[in-house]
Design a protein around this motif. Structure first.
Motif, PDB file in Angstrom:
ATOM      1  N   GLY A 270     -77.297  49.297  63.249  1.00 33.59           N
ATOM      2  CA  GLY A 270     -77.400  49.914  64.568  1.00 33.59           C
ATOM      3  C   GLY A 270     -76.046  50.276  65.147  1.00 33.59           C
ATOM      4  N   VAL A 271     -75.067  49.395  64.981  1.00 32.38           N
ATOM      5  CA  VAL A 271     -73.713  49.670  65.466  1.00 32.38           C
ATOM      6  C   VAL A 271     -73.105  50.841  64.690  1.00 32.38           C
ATOM      7  N   ALA A 272     -73.259  50.829  63.379  1.00 33.83           N
ATOM      8  CA  ALA A 272     -72.708  51.909  62.550  1.00 33.83           C
ATOM      9  C   ALA A 272     -73.312  53.254  62.948  1.00 33.83           C
ATOM     10  N   ARG A 273     -74.598  53.254  63.236  1.00 34.62           N
ATOM     11  CA  ARG A 273     -75.260  54.490  63.656  1.00 34.62           C
ATOM     12  C   ARG A 273     -74.648  55.005  64.956  1.00 34.62           C
ATOM     13  N   ARG A 274     -74.378  54.079  65.897  1.00 33.50           N
ATOM     14  CA  ARG A 274     -73.759  54.473  67.160  1.00 33.50           C
ATOM     15  C   ARG A 274     -72.366  55.065  66.949  1.00 33.50           C
ATOM     16  N   LEU A 275     -71.655  54.539  65.938  1.00 32.08           N
ATOM     17  CA  LEU A 275     -70.279  54.976  65.672  1.00 32.08           C
ATOM     18  C   LEU A 275     -70.217  56.161  64.719  1.00 32.08           C
ATOM     19  N   GLY A 276     -71.360  56.557  64.168  1.00 29.46           N
ATOM     20  CA  GLY A 276     -71.375  57.640  63.200  1.00 29.46           C
ATOM     21  C   GLY A 276     -70.746  57.254  61.871  1.00 29.46           C
ATOM     22  N   ARG A 277     -70.938  55.975  61.482  1.00 28.24           N
ATOM     23  CA  ARG A 277     -70.348  55.470  60.240  1.00 28.24           C
ATOM     24  C   ARG A 277     -71.436  55.003  59.283  1.00 28.24           C
ATOM     25  N   GLU A 278     -71.006  54.650  58.080  1.00 33.77           N
ATOM     26  CA  GLU A 278     -71.938  54.118  57.089  1.00 33.77           C
ATOM     27  C   GLU A 278     -72.357  52.703  57.478  1.00 33.77           C
ATOM     28  N   ALA A 279     -73.520  52.270  56.994  1.00 35.15           N
ATOM     29  CA  ALA A 279     -74.046  50.951  57.333  1.00 35.15           C
ATOM     30  C   ALA A 279     -73.136  49.827  56.833  1.00 35.15           C
ATOM     31  N   THR A 280     -72.334  50.118  55.792  1.00 39.28           N
ATOM     32  CA  THR A 280     -71.431  49.101  55.238  1.00 39.28           C
ATOM     33  C   THR A 280     -70.066  49.082  55.928  1.00 39.28           C
ATOM     34  N   ASP A 281     -69.922  49.856  56.982  1.00 44.23           N
ATOM     35  CA  ASP A 281     -68.665  49.939  57.722  1.00 44.23           C
ATOM     36  C   ASP A 281     -68.176  48.544  58.128  1.00 44.23           C
ATOM     37  N   PRO A 282     -66.940  48.155  57.771  1.00 43.43           N
ATOM     38  CA  PRO A 282     -66.445  46.806  58.083  1.00 43.43           C
ATOM     39  C   PRO A 282     -66.436  46.483  59.580  1.00 43.43           C
ATOM     40  N   LEU A 283     -66.092  47.455  60.424  1.00 40.30           N
ATOM     41  CA  LEU A 283     -66.080  47.202  61.860  1.00 40.30           C
ATOM     42  C   LEU A 283     -67.468  46.844  62.364  1.00 40.30           C
ATOM     43  N   SER A 284     -68.462  47.593  61.919  1.00 38.50           N
ATOM     44  CA  SER A 284     -69.832  47.349  62.370  1.00 38.50           C
ATOM     45  C   SER A 284     -70.333  45.994  61.905  1.00 38.50           C
ATOM     46  N   ARG A 285     -70.067  45.660  60.641  1.00 43.02           N
ATOM     47  CA  ARG A 285     -70.538  44.384  60.096  1.00 43.02           C
ATOM     48  C   ARG A 285     -69.811  43.203  60.746  1.00 43.02           C
ATOM     49  N   THR A 286     -68.510  43.370  61.005  1.00 41.73           N
ATOM     50  CA  THR A 286     -67.753  42.288  61.627  1.00 41.73           C
ATOM     51  C   THR A 286     -68.213  42.065  63.063  1.00 41.73           C
ATOM     52  N   ALA A 287     -68.433  43.139  63.798  1.00 41.61           N
ATOM     53  CA  ALA A 287     -68.913  43.014  65.180  1.00 41.61           C
ATOM     54  C   ALA A 287     -70.278  42.331  65.208  1.00 41.61           C
ATOM     55  N   ALA A 288     -71.185  42.763  64.340  1.00 44.33           N
ATOM     56  CA  ALA A 288     -72.520  42.163  64.301  1.00 44.33           C
ATOM     57  C   ALA A 288     -72.445  40.690  63.898  1.00 44.33           C
ATOM     58  N   GLY A 289     -71.629  40.383  62.898  1.00 43.46           N
ATOM     59  CA  GLY A 289     -71.488  38.999  62.449  1.00 43.46           C
ATOM     60  C   GLY A 289     -70.901  38.096  63.520  1.00 43.46           C
ATOM     61  N   ALA A 290     -69.890  38.590  64.219  1.00 43.37           N
ATOM     62  CA  ALA A 290     -69.261  37.795  65.275  1.00 43.37           C
ATOM     63  C   ALA A 290     -70.244  37.529  66.418  1.00 43.37           C
TER      64      ALA A 290
END
Length: 199
Positions: free
Chosen positions: A141-161
């Motif tokens: 969901g975060v990656a979609r908002r940012l226009g990035r791939e689902a494996t995007d490190p920023l999106s995964r790190t934000a979700a994990g945190a």
């Protein structure tokens, strides 16, 4: 207070209602006779369903404790956040909004399920698996908002945190026997995360 609105059709709402009804009966039996001593057959009998129907809703007895219906609501609310919100504030607002919609009786069920997870190793392990699925979903969901791939490190790190902070808050809330609203406990933790975890 009615159940929180969820972005789904009538059929899905009926399934969610049945799932919560099965969970209610299971939690009552766990409280009366213990988690280990309670069988799927006993839960099914109490809920007036067949064991095969139980397994259509919950693959295992552990799942009746750890599963919930909040993922579609979270994704709906995340997509509705203002486009200029950074990932952590957007996730914080999403979780705050979702938890604020939970009726008191449903929050009591979350409390009972979380306390069970804290007291049984197998349930805690299953809960971690469930949280990993939530991290994957929120990262998409975060990656979609940012226009990035689902494996995007920023999106995964934000979700994990965010999910990590939520778990810590959820378990502390349960250990304190839910003396405050879950929305407040989770929002406090996510506020600290958003502020950079300064002492």
């Amino acid at each position: 207070m009615s159940s929180p609105p969820r972005p789904e059709g009538l059929r899905e709402r009926k399934k969610a209602k049945t799932r919560r009804m099965i969970q209610d009966h299971a939690l009552r039996l766990f409280a009366e006779q213990g988690y280990e001593a309670t069988t799927v057959e006993q839960i099914a009998e109490a809920a007036e369903i067949s064991p095969s129907t139980f397994f259509r809703y919950f693959p295992t007895k552990e799942d009746v404790v750890v599963q919930d219906d909040y993922d579609p609501l979270l994704m709906y609310m995340l997509a509705a956040q203002p486009a200029d919100l950074a990932p952590v504030p957007a996730l914080r607002a999403t979780l705050r909004g979702a938890f604020e919609q939970i009726p008191q009786e449903e929050e009591l069920q979350i409390l009972a399920r979380t306390r069970l997870q804290l007291s049984h190793t197998a349930l805690r392990a299953r809960a971690v698996d469930n949280m990993m699925t939530t991290i994957d979903m929120l990262a998409e969901g975060v990656a979609r908002r940012l226009g990035r791939e689902a494996t995007d490190p920023l999106s995964r790190t934000a979700a994990g945190a965010v999910v990590g902070a939520m778990i810590a808050a959820l378990f502390a809330w349960a250990e304190a026997n839910g003396t405050r609203r879950l929305a407040d406990a989770v929002d406090e933790a996510l506020g600290l995360l958003e502020a950079g975890l300064h002492p």
